[in-house]
Design an enzyme around this catalytic site. Structure first.
Site, PDB file in Angstrom:
ATOM      1  N   HIS A 210       0.766  -1.265   0.000  1.00 43.69           N
ATOM      2  CA  HIS A 210       0.000   0.000   0.000  1.00 43.69           C
ATOM      3  C   HIS A 210       0.792   1.309   0.000  1.00 43.69           C
ATOM      4  CE1 HIS A 210      -3.083  -2.851   1.156  1.00 43.69           C
ATOM      5  NE2 HIS A 210      -2.613  -2.980   2.381  1.00 43.69           N
TER       6      HIS A 210
ATOM      7  N   ASP B 199       3.718  -8.333   0.709  1.00 45.50           N
ATOM      8  CA  ASP B 199       4.398  -9.252   1.648  1.00 45.50           C
ATOM      9  C   ASP B 199       3.509 -10.394   2.126  1.00 45.50           C
ATOM     10  OD1 ASP B 199       2.860  -7.539   3.232  1.00 45.50           O
ATOM     11  OD2 ASP B 199       4.505  -6.975   4.570  1.00 45.50           O
TER      12      ASP B 199
HETATM   13  O1  LIG Z   1      -1.041  -3.247   5.291  1.00 48.00           O
HETATM   14  C1  LIG Z   1      -0.777  -4.432   5.380  1.00 48.00           C
HETATM   15  C2  LIG Z   1      -1.666  -5.453   4.792  1.00 48.00           C
HETATM   16  O2  LIG Z   1      -2.820  -4.930   4.220  1.00 48.00           O
HETATM   17  C3  LIG Z   1       0.456  -4.832   6.124  1.00 48.00           C
HETATM   18  O3  LIG Z   1       0.507  -6.219   6.348  1.00 48.00           O
HETATM   19  C4  LIG Z   1       1.689  -4.350   5.374  1.00 48.00           C
HETATM   20  O4  LIG Z   1       1.829  -5.123   4.189  1.00 48.00           O
HETATM   21  C5  LIG Z   1       2.941  -4.335   6.240  1.00 48.00           C
HETATM   22  O5  LIG Z   1       3.393  -5.579   6.630  1.00 48.00           O
HETATM   23  P1  LIG Z   1       4.547  -5.878   7.711  1.00 48.00           P
HETATM   24  O6  LIG Z   1       5.708  -5.011   7.396  1.00 48.00           O
HETATM   25  O7  LIG Z   1       3.951  -5.655   9.051  1.00 48.00           O
HETATM   26  O8  LIG Z   1       4.860  -7.332   7.482  1.00 48.00           O
END
Ligand SMILES: O=C(CO)[C@@H](O)[C@H](O)COP(=O)(O)O
Ligand SMILES: Nc1ncnc2c1ncn2[C@@H]1O[C@H](COP(=O)(O)OP(=O)(O)O)[C@@H](O)[C@H]1O
Length: 460
Positions: free
Chosen positions: A72, A223
């Site tokens: 995002h 991720d």
């Molecule tokens: O916003 C979301 C999923 O929609 C988060 O899961 C981000 O993708 C960040 O992930 P991490 O750095 O916490 O793994």
């Protein structure tokens, strides 16, 4: 021996794994930290990636690489490819008002029906609306918009041409202007968010497609989509406890949840990824350990020394505001303290239980969307905590499997990179890792008390 590399450019750090393409055997790895904050210049991700690659022994003998990354984040580029301003990350809540306005304009049902998402401050479209309203000069300079993983793939490719930006369907599905059922961008939604649709968006590659750079570069992924690929979870529910708390599972259908709890993302194989996400996971434990003046190992010992339910102490862990439920301005609160229960052990246990209760709401919502929640797999940094592993089944009410410690997001990216070297319709089969299983009786009072405390917050 053919080698592939996978990258996880996550919120707190960058991790690189180098694996054997045929078997998935880990050959070497590296990591480097990212700066704190919810607004970060992408150059920091590039510097960390270079350091992590170097620590992983370089890429000279690697045939293909894919980048997975935090979803995002808004990366704006000018017509020469320069970064227009610091990227606003998924956990930056300044666009909450823009999200509320966008939701009101079309209605939650319409958003869920059209793209599977109801806008919250995490999603790229709300950040673009914020930029257009608050930094019109920067909005005007913006010639292309991409996501963190797209930008890193583009930098690795090294041409400097905006037209060479690529992304994948999983990460595109979290922007707010992509329809993952038709696999096309939705210009009217982009225009609604940003006030114009004449910005260049990355070309969306198929799951096993690649582009050429100094080495073959896969499409990459968000991720969470990469984690599912890395851990080989299939349709089993995955709970990830990194900076974000995530509950997700692969699905054949796109979710369309007008309540906004479950986002109808796409996965990295051509299917879908219904997902509930909280802003408060591993760092709730970091903050509690700091508050108690202990390290994470001691925090875990303390939590396990307290009784289930922490003698009535409840932490509602909205330390960064919250996304599920959508409370961007919320703060955390400790409830139920008395002269007898106010102990470090109960506070440590309340932190673990509160973090997990936030995710249990997501588990219920995923079950309502048809996911089979008879067990969960636990990954992410905080899955290393013995207290988290042992307390999770009491809160979730189902057994928990914890794969051996590893970098599953980077592994998923590596598996995708290996896929680009085959002509298969599915990713190569790699041996799964050993797992530990944790089972315990559910303790429904934990969620009941948490529900009351969270409700007190909501009714204020
Ligand atoms: O916003 C979301 C999923 O929609 C988060 O899961 C981000 O993708 C960040 O992930 P991490 O750095 O916490 O793994
Ligand atoms: N043993 C542990 N107990 C609790 N938390 C841990 C432990 N080891 C690491 N963490 C936490 O995990 C987080 C990093 O996890 P990670 O999944 O890499 O996050 P992200 O992907 O969001 O960058 C940090 O907040 C760190 O403190």
């Amino acid at each position: 021996m053919t080698l592939v590399a996978g990258v996880d450019s996550s919120t707190q750090s960058c991790k690189v794994v180098v694996r054997e393409a045929e078997t998935g055997r880990l050959v070497r790895e590296g990591r480097a930290a990212h700066p704190d904050g919810t607004e970060v210049h992408p150059d920091h991700w590039w510097t960390a990636l270079q350091a992590a690659i170097e620590q992983a022994g370089g890429l000279d003998d690697v045939d293909a690489l894919s980048v997975a990354g935090q979803q995002h984040g808004m990366v704006c580029l000018d017509e020469d490819g320069n970064v227009v301003r610091e990227a606003l990350l998924w956990n930056d809540t300044r666009s909450a008002a823009a999200a509320a306005d966008l939701t009101a304009e079309l209605g939650a049902e319409q958003w869920a029906h059209r793209i599977g998402l109801v806008p919250v401050a995490s999603f790229t479209i709300t950040k673009l609306r914020w930029l257009a309203q608050h930094e019109p000069a920067n909005a005007k300079r913006t010639a292309a918009v991409c996501l963190p993983h797209d930008w890193l793939t583009w930098r690795l490719r090294g041409t400097g041409h905006l037209a060479d930006l690529v992304t994948d369907r999983s990460d595109a599905s979290g922007t707010g202007y992509f329809d993952s059922t038709a696999n096309v961008y939705v210009p009217d939604l982009l225009e609604r968010g940003f006030g114009r649709a004449d910005v260049l968006l990355p070309r969306v590659l198929g799951p096993a497609e690649s582009v050429e750079g100094p080495l073959r570069l896969g499409a990459g992924a968000g991720d969470n989509a990469a984690a599912i690929l890395g851990v080989g979870a299939g349709t089993e529910v995955l709970v990830s406890l990194g900076t974000s708390g995530v509950v997700t599972a692969t699905s054949e259908v796109r979710a369309a949840d007008a309540s906004g709890i479950v986002a109808g993302f796409a996965d990295a194989t051509g299917r879908y990824l219904p997902l509930a996400c909280t802003l408060n996971a591993a760092r709730v434990l970091d903050a509690t350990a700091r508050m108690l003046g202990v390290d994470l190992a001691k925090l875990s010992d303390l939590a396990l020394s307290a009784k289930p339910g922490a003698e009535g102490v409840v932490l509602v862990p909205y330390l960064e505001g919250e996304r599920t439920p959508n409370l961007p301005d919320a703060t955390g609160a400790l409830h139920g303290l008395t002269l007898t229960n106010a102990t470090p052990a109960n506070i440590a246990r309340a932190a673990v239980e509160g973090m997990l209760c936030g995710l249990a709401v997501g588990l219920d919502a995923l079950a309502e969307q048809g996911a089979d929640v008879t067990g969960v797999r636990l990954v992410g940094g905080a899955a290393a905590s013995p207290a988290v592993r042992e307390i999770a089944p009491t809160v979730f009410g189902v057994p928990v499997t914890v794969p051996a410690p590893g970098e599953y997001v980077a592994d998923g990216a590596a598996r995708q990179a290996a896929w680009t070297l085959t002509d298969g319709t599915t990713p190569p089969e790699w041996a799964g890792s050993e797992s530990s299983r944790y089972a315990a009786d559910a303790v429904p009072e934990i969620r009941a008390r948490y529900g009351e405390a969270a409700q007190r917050y909501l009714s204020r």
